[in-house]
Scaffold this motif. Structure first.
Motif, mmCIF file in Angstrom:
data_model
loop_
_atom_site.group_PDB
_atom_site.id
_atom_site.type_symbol
_atom_site.label_atom_id
_atom_site.label_comp_id
_atom_site.label_asym_id
_atom_site.label_seq_id
_atom_site.Cartn_x
_atom_site.Cartn_y
_atom_site.Cartn_z
ATOM 1 N N GLY A 1 4.033 5.871 -5.846
ATOM 2 C CA GLY A 1 4.185 5.384 -7.089
ATOM 3 C C GLY A 1 4.634 4.251 -7.500
ATOM 4 N N PHE A 2 5.236 3.492 -7.207
ATOM 5 C CA PHE A 2 5.349 2.289 -7.335
ATOM 6 C C PHE A 2 4.329 0.821 -7.683
ATOM 7 C CE2 PHE A 2 8.702 3.828 -4.129
ATOM 8 C CZ PHE A 2 9.950 4.197 -5.148
ATOM 9 N N LEU B 1 12.573 3.124 2.869
ATOM 10 C CA LEU B 1 12.491 2.720 2.273
ATOM 11 C C LEU B 1 12.265 2.960 0.396
ATOM 12 C CD1 LEU B 1 12.289 -0.129 1.201
ATOM 13 C CD2 LEU B 1 10.215 -0.289 2.222
ATOM 14 N N SER B 2 11.649 4.306 0.246
ATOM 15 C CA SER B 2 10.633 4.494 -0.960
ATOM 16 C C SER B 2 12.129 5.458 -1.591
ATOM 17 C CB SER B 2 9.907 5.821 -1.023
ATOM 18 O OG SER B 2 8.608 5.069 -0.822
ATOM 19 N N ALA B 3 13.323 6.353 -0.431
ATOM 20 C CA ALA B 3 14.267 6.715 -1.056
ATOM 21 C C ALA B 3 15.440 5.656 -1.062
ATOM 22 C CB ALA B 3 14.778 7.671 0.256
ATOM 23 N N PHE C 1 0.777 -1.162 0.354
ATOM 24 C CA PHE C 1 0.155 0.321 0.099
ATOM 25 C C PHE C 1 0.767 1.083 -0.163
ATOM 26 C CE2 PHE C 1 -2.715 3.161 2.072
ATOM 27 C CZ PHE C 1 -3.764 3.965 0.838
ATOM 28 N N MET C 2 1.844 1.083 0.525
ATOM 29 C CA MET C 2 2.904 2.620 0.514
ATOM 30 C C MET C 2 3.666 2.462 0.152
ATOM 31 S SD MET C 2 5.991 3.013 3.202
ATOM 32 C CE MET C 2 6.995 2.064 1.732
ATOM 33 N N LEU C 3 3.980 1.593 -1.101
ATOM 34 C CA LEU C 3 4.839 1.703 -2.226
ATOM 35 C C LEU C 3 3.696 2.213 -3.320
ATOM 36 C CD1 LEU C 3 7.526 -1.556 -1.908
ATOM 37 C CD2 LEU C 3 8.068 1.394 -1.299
ATOM 38 N N ALA D 1 18.473 3.054 -5.575
ATOM 39 C CA ALA D 1 18.876 1.857 -6.988
ATOM 40 C C ALA D 1 18.250 2.870 -7.971
ATOM 41 C CB ALA D 1 18.274 0.665 -5.734
ATOM 42 N N LEU D 2 16.972 2.374 -7.939
ATOM 43 C CA LEU D 2 16.511 3.081 -9.371
ATOM 44 C C LEU D 2 17.176 3.694 -10.635
ATOM 45 C CD1 LEU D 2 12.736 1.830 -8.864
ATOM 46 C CD2 LEU D 2 14.682 0.505 -10.599
ATOM 47 N N SER D 3 18.596 4.307 -9.609
ATOM 48 C CA SER D 3 18.950 6.063 -10.417
ATOM 49 C C SER D 3 20.164 5.126 -11.023
ATOM 50 C CB SER D 3 19.644 7.370 -9.537
ATOM 51 O OG SER D 3 18.547 7.618 -8.401
#
Length: 124
Positions: free
Chosen positions: A32-33, A115-117, A26-28, A122-124
């Motif tokens: 926007g993921f 976690l989102s940060a 839910f949080m992720l 990691a995706l950058s």
């Protein structure tokens, strides 16, 4: 100038605690993921992984294979997806193994946007 929409950023979340898995999903999703949630390292190893950009989020203390054991199998298969390991009070050996496998550790309790940060980094 490209007219293609931006790629959907996907998180493959692996946690055997169903309540936490639901809450993190839910949080992720709010962040926007797109989220694919799995209950075990074994389920991860059997799943078809989504196309990039994708980040693995693995709980270390899974029933059966640990998060790092599942990640080690993926690395042996030449899967080089970015990975975030979530755990409480990681030992030095856990930190060393995570670093060797290219995983970033985010310690529980998961506070704020940590976690989102970590996923975005990691995706950058």
């Amino acid at each position: 100038m490209s007219t293609l929409p931006p790629a959907i950023r996907t998180v493959v979340l692996v946690d055997d605690d169903s309540a936490l898995r639901l809450a993190l999903t839910f949080m992720l999703e709010l962040d926007g993921f797109a989220v694919t949630a799995l209950e075990s390292g074994e389920a991860l190893l059997q799943a078809a992984l989504p196309p990039p950009p994708v980040c693995l989020v693995l709980d270390q203390n899974l029933t059966g294979l640990t998060g790092l054991e599942a990640l080690a199998v993926l690395r042996a298969r030449r899967e080089q997806l970015p990975a975030v390991l979530i755990t409480s009070h990681p030992r030095t050996s856990t930190r060393e193994t995570a670093a060797a496998l290219g995983a970033v550790i985010v310690e529980k309790p998961l506070m704020g946007e940590s976690l989102s940060a970590a996923i975005n980094a990691a995706l950058s």
